[in-house]
Each structure stands twice: as structure tokens, then as C-alpha cells.
Motif scaffolding. Structure first.
Motif, PDB file in Angstrom:
ATOM      1  N   PRO A  21      49.003  31.612  29.809  1.00 32.23           N
ATOM      2  CA  PRO A  21      48.554  30.286  30.098  1.00 32.23           C
ATOM      3  C   PRO A  21      49.222  29.423  28.876  1.00 32.23           C
ATOM      4  N   ASP A  22      49.961  30.008  27.779  1.00 32.62           N
ATOM      5  CA  ASP A  22      49.840  28.531  27.066  1.00 32.62           C
ATOM      6  C   ASP A  22      51.418  28.395  27.518  1.00 32.62           C
ATOM      7  N   GLY A  23      51.968  28.772  28.354  1.00 26.04           N
ATOM      8  CA  GLY A  23      53.073  27.545  29.113  1.00 26.04           C
ATOM      9  C   GLY A  23      54.773  29.153  28.495  1.00 26.04           C
ATOM     10  N   HIS A  24      54.284  30.209  28.200  1.00 28.64           N
ATOM     11  CA  HIS A  24      55.760  30.709  27.610  1.00 28.64           C
ATOM     12  C   HIS A  24      56.128  32.104  29.382  1.00 28.64           C
ATOM     13  N   ARG A  25      57.082  32.483  28.739  1.00 30.52           N
ATOM     14  CA  ARG A  25      57.452  33.763  29.889  1.00 30.52           C
ATOM     15  C   ARG A  25      57.476  34.702  29.313  1.00 30.52           C
ATOM     16  N   TYR A  26      57.347  36.196  29.983  1.00 31.86           N
ATOM     17  CA  TYR A  26      58.033  37.383  29.294  1.00 31.86           C
ATOM     18  C   TYR A  26      57.689  38.150  30.987  1.00 31.86           C
ATOM     19  N   ILE A  27      58.621  39.310  30.332  1.00 31.00           N
ATOM     20  CA  ILE A  27      58.864  40.378  31.043  1.00 31.00           C
ATOM     21  C   ILE A  27      58.068  42.168  31.039  1.00 31.00           C
ATOM     22  N   ASP A  28      57.946  42.249  31.692  1.00 29.09           N
ATOM     23  CA  ASP A  28      56.649  43.431  32.213  1.00 29.09           C
ATOM     24  C   ASP A  28      57.794  44.657  33.058  1.00 29.09           C
ATOM     25  N   TYR A  29      58.312  45.157  32.053  1.00 27.49           N
ATOM     26  CA  TYR A  29      59.371  46.364  32.652  1.00 27.49           C
ATOM     27  C   TYR A  29      58.713  47.776  33.090  1.00 27.49           C
ATOM     28  N   ASN A  30      57.629  47.493  33.331  1.00 33.22           N
ATOM     29  CA  ASN A  30      56.728  49.338  32.980  1.00 33.22           C
ATOM     30  C   ASN A  30      56.492  48.470  34.936  1.00 33.22           C
ATOM     31  N   ARG A  31      56.382  47.550  36.127  1.00 26.52           N
ATOM     32  CA  ARG A  31      57.178  47.157  37.144  1.00 26.52           C
ATOM     33  C   ARG A  31      57.707  47.055  37.381  1.00 26.52           C
ATOM     34  N   PHE A  32      59.481  47.684  37.079  1.00 26.69           N
ATOM     35  CA  PHE A  32      60.777  47.323  36.291  1.00 26.69           C
ATOM     36  C   PHE A  32      61.259  47.821  38.064  1.00 26.69           C
ATOM     37  N   HIS A  33      60.916  48.943  38.976  1.00 22.96           N
ATOM     38  CA  HIS A  33      61.472  50.222  39.577  1.00 22.96           C
ATOM     39  C   HIS A  33      60.228  49.702  40.884  1.00 22.96           C
ATOM     40  N   GLU A  74      68.132  33.293  50.147  1.00 27.36           N
ATOM     41  CA  GLU A  74      69.034  32.630  51.267  1.00 27.36           C
ATOM     42  C   GLU A  74      69.311  32.377  52.717  1.00 27.36           C
ATOM     43  N   ALA A  75      68.429  32.921  53.205  1.00 24.26           N
ATOM     44  CA  ALA A  75      68.408  33.233  54.687  1.00 24.26           C
ATOM     45  C   ALA A  75      69.400  34.369  55.478  1.00 24.26           C
ATOM     46  N   MET A  76      69.875  35.431  54.095  1.00 21.87           N
ATOM     47  CA  MET A  76      70.823  36.258  54.777  1.00 21.87           C
ATOM     48  C   MET A  76      70.955  37.320  53.923  1.00 21.87           C
ATOM     49  N   PRO A  77      70.599  38.445  54.977  1.00 28.33           N
ATOM     50  CA  PRO A  77      70.864  40.028  54.271  1.00 28.33           C
ATOM     51  C   PRO A  77      71.209  40.019  52.764  1.00 28.33           C
ATOM     52  N   THR A  78      71.020  40.619  51.895  1.00 29.22           N
ATOM     53  CA  THR A  78      71.426  40.533  50.907  1.00 29.22           C
ATOM     54  C   THR A  78      70.719  41.944  49.968  1.00 29.22           C
ATOM     55  N   LEU A  79      72.046  43.063  49.670  1.00 25.96           N
ATOM     56  CA  LEU A  79      71.802  43.766  48.118  1.00 25.96           C
ATOM     57  C   LEU A  79      71.130  43.534  47.382  1.00 25.96           C
ATOM     58  N   ILE A  80      70.719  43.991  47.035  1.00 26.19           N
ATOM     59  CA  ILE A  80      70.045  43.440  45.704  1.00 26.19           C
ATOM     60  C   ILE A  80      70.004  44.979  44.538  1.00 26.19           C
ATOM     61  N   PHE A  81      69.839  45.581  43.343  1.00 31.59           N
ATOM     62  CA  PHE A  81      69.930  45.975  42.439  1.00 31.59           C
ATOM     63  C   PHE A  81      69.155  45.306  41.099  1.00 31.59           C
ATOM     64  N   ARG A  82      68.540  46.403  40.146  1.00 29.09           N
ATOM     65  CA  ARG A  82      68.315  45.352  38.670  1.00 29.09           C
ATOM     66  C   ARG A  82      68.691  46.297  37.964  1.00 29.09           C
ATOM     67  N   THR A  83      69.319  45.794  36.790  1.00 29.80           N
ATOM     68  CA  THR A  83      69.618  46.362  36.026  1.00 29.80           C
ATOM     69  C   THR A  83      68.626  45.803  34.383  1.00 29.80           C
ATOM     70  N   PHE A 123      69.064  50.986  34.874  1.00 32.55           N
ATOM     71  CA  PHE A 123      69.211  50.439  36.456  1.00 32.55           C
ATOM     72  C   PHE A 123      68.224  50.733  37.374  1.00 32.55           C
ATOM     73  N   SER A 124      67.529  49.628  38.936  1.00 36.29           N
ATOM     74  CA  SER A 124      66.929  50.524  39.041  1.00 36.29           C
ATOM     75  C   SER A 124      66.955  52.037  39.654  1.00 36.29           C
ATOM     76  N   ARG A 125      65.757  52.464  40.009  1.00 31.56           N
ATOM     77  CA  ARG A 125      65.676  54.080  40.493  1.00 31.56           C
ATOM     78  C   ARG A 125      66.381  53.199  42.471  1.00 31.56           C
ATOM     79  N   VAL A 126      65.479  52.444  42.949  1.00 30.46           N
ATOM     80  CA  VAL A 126      66.626  52.167  44.416  1.00 30.46           C
ATOM     81  C   VAL A 126      67.327  50.420  44.071  1.00 30.46           C
ATOM     82  N   ALA A 127      67.953  50.200  45.238  1.00 28.60           N
ATOM     83  CA  ALA A 127      68.378  49.089  45.460  1.00 28.60           C
ATOM     84  C   ALA A 127      67.841  48.989  46.866  1.00 28.60           C
ATOM     85  N   VAL A 128      67.821  47.684  46.844  1.00 28.04           N
ATOM     86  CA  VAL A 128      67.223  47.224  48.548  1.00 28.04           C
ATOM     87  C   VAL A 128      67.953  46.316  49.200  1.00 28.04           C
TER      88      VAL A 128
END
Length: 304
Positions: A286-298, A161-170, A151-156
């Protein structure tokens, strides 16, 4: 008279229950000692399931040595009742007890009196029951399904979509899939009723998406703060004053073991950041693939 005795016994039992200490620490409403294994000493089964593996092995070893020492003393009381054992030797009868308890039976030492055969019979029965219990406890500890969920260390709280929203990651830290994952978010805060009574009230937070058929990588959980939300009209100061806490509960079926797994987390008032947004962790190669960098998860960024 009978009713009075029942009342007295009930009061006596209630005195044995230790007081529960509650405090607010780091913005979280916490019950002191909640989940600590050493509070289960009155419930041996749950105690043996909750203690760490090191303590479990030490406790089992101590019990094994103690039971063999007690039976060794019982054999010594019977005098020269074990064949091929040195008279009065504690070590010889101790190791004979070990062989009997584990049903080894090397044949070098054996009972030669009726007294010794009775003790051997009792020890053999205790050994069978003990092995069954220890096997069941070890299997129960090994077979407990666990979820490795980040779980992300904080929630924001940020516009979405133009509405205040509570978000956290997992994120799922295992390289497998949690099937039919369900997310539930509860808000707890202190309130005073119209009658002036203090209470700790729970609210269910409605999520934009509270379940997913396959939880493999990451999941951004969102709650829109509209006029129907318990967070509507709240500020960072009011969250702190009411000791607001978010309780997160995640459950699903682990694809590897085909069992239900659970994970939970909580956010205190000081861990809910206003006017911030999470750093994007999805990148394109550059070759069109996607990846996730968990080093910046928090990581979060303040809104301009």
C-alpha cells in the motif's frame, strides 16, 4: 612386432573402461553415474575433491591411523630403540609415531639407536609431505566457489508479445550479486540424418536477453519460437518422441568471493508445459513498495 604390442596394450586399456549406460528417465536423457564421486577411484585427486566432507574426514583419519600403525610396527621391529617407551608396547611406539609425524616432540620419548633415527627421518619427511598435501586438499575443497541458483521446476510455452515463447525462471538464493551473469540454453533431441544414421543433435537457443550486469533477485529467461527456432512446429508429443531435453547453463562472477560461479539445470519433455503461464510473483504494498513472493516461484496457471 612393436606395432602389434601397442595395439594389444591399447585394447587392454580399453577393456578397463566400463561401459556407459544411457537412459531416458522422467523425460530427460541421462547418462547413468554422471557426476557420481565414486567413479573417480582411478583419479585420487578428483576423488578426494568430489567425495562428501564426511567421507573425506573418515578417509583422512583412516589413512592417518594406518600410517602411524605401520611406523609403530617398524619401531617394534627395531626392539628397544625408543627411550622411555615400554619394551614391546605397541601403544607407546604408536603415540611416539604420532608425535614424530606431526613434529610435536614432547621430549619424553626419543630415538636412542641408529635404526630408530633412520625411521624417524623417513617418517618426518613423510609427515611434511602429508601435511602439505592434506592442507592443499582442504584448501581446494573450501575455496571452490559455488552458486546457489534456483530454477523453476518447469518451463512453459506461452504467448509473449503475440509470439509463442519458451519461458523459465531462475533466482539467486544468496543475498548477494552475481556480476555479468550469462545464460545459455541448449536443446538436445534425437534425429536421423538423411543417410539414416542416428545422432543426438545440439541446438543453441537464441534468448531475448542472455546476459545481465547484475543478477540479484529473479530472471525470466525467454526464447521466441519463430521460424528460425529448433522448436518451431514442435508439439508436446514430438518433444517426447525425440527425447528432447533443455540444458541450462548459467555463469557469472560472485561479488563476494570475486570468482566465477556456475550453475546448470535441465528440463525434460514432460517438464515443458504448453499453454501455461507463470504466476506473477511481484506484488505492490500500500505504501508503493514492491516485493517478491518466492513461495509461488514454481506455480503456473493454464491459459484460458
Amino acid at each position: 612386432m612393436k606395432f602389434r604390442l601397442n595395439r594389444l596394450s591399447r585394447k587392454k586399456r580399453e577393456r578397463l573402461i566400463p561401459p556407459i549406460q544411457i537412459q531416458v528417465q522422467d523425460g530427460k536423457f541421462e547418462i547413468m553415474g554422471m557426476g557420481a564421486w565414486y567413479f573417480y577411484w582411478r583419479d585420487p585427486y578428483h576423488l578426494l575433491l568430489r567425495i562428501p566432507w564426511t567421507s573425506f574426514l573418515i578417509l583422512i583419519s583412516a589413512f592417518y591411523v594406518t600410517i602411524n600403525a605401520l611406523f609403530a610396527l617398524a619401531y617394534l621391529i627395531g626392539g628397544d630403540c625408543i627411550a622411555n617407551a615400554r619394551p614391546g608396547s605397541f601403544l607407546d611406539v604408536f603415540f611416539f609415531s604420532v608425535q614424530t609425524l606431526a613434529s610435536i616432540g614432547y621430549g619424553a620419548m626419543y630415538p636412542k639407536t641408529t635404526y630408530a633415527n633412520i625411521i624417524v627421518t623417513i617418517e618426518a619427511m613423510i609427515g611434511l609431505v602429508g601435511i602439505a598435501v592434506m592442507t592443499g586438499l582442504a584448501f581446494a575443497r573450501f575455496s571452490r566457489p559455488t552458486a546457489r541458483v534456483l530454477f523453476s521446476r518447469v518451463a512453459v510455452i506461452t504467448p509473449h508479445e503475440a509470439m509463442p515463447t519458451l519461458i523459465f525462471r531462475t533466482a539467486n538464493k544468496r543475498r548477494n550479486t552475481i556480476l555479468e551473469a550469462q545464460m545459455r540454453v541448449y536443446l538436445m533431441r534425437d534425429e536421423v540424418t538423411q543417410e539414416g544414421q542416428f545422432m543426438r543433435r545440439f541446438y543453441d537457443l537464441k534468448l531475448l536477453r542472455n546476459q545481465t550486469p547484475s543478477f540479484t533477485l529473479s530472471w525470466s529467461v525467454m526464447h521466441v519460437i519463430d521460424e528460425f527456432s529448433p522448436l518451431y512446429g514442435m508439439t508436446s508429443e514430438s518433444l517426447t518422441q525425440t527425447n528432447t531435453t533443455l540444458i541450462i547453463s548459467l555463469s557469472g562472477i560472485d561479488e563476494t568471493v570475486a570468482q566465477v560461479v556456475n550453475a546448470r539445470h535441465s528440463y525434460g519433455a514432460n517438464e515443458i508445459l504448453w499453454n501455461n503461464q507463470f504466476v506473477d510473483i511481484f506484488y505492490h504494498t500500500p505504501d508503493g513498495h514492491r516485493y517478491i513472493d518466492y513461495n509461488r516461484f514454481h506455480d503456473v496457471l493454464p491459459l484460458e
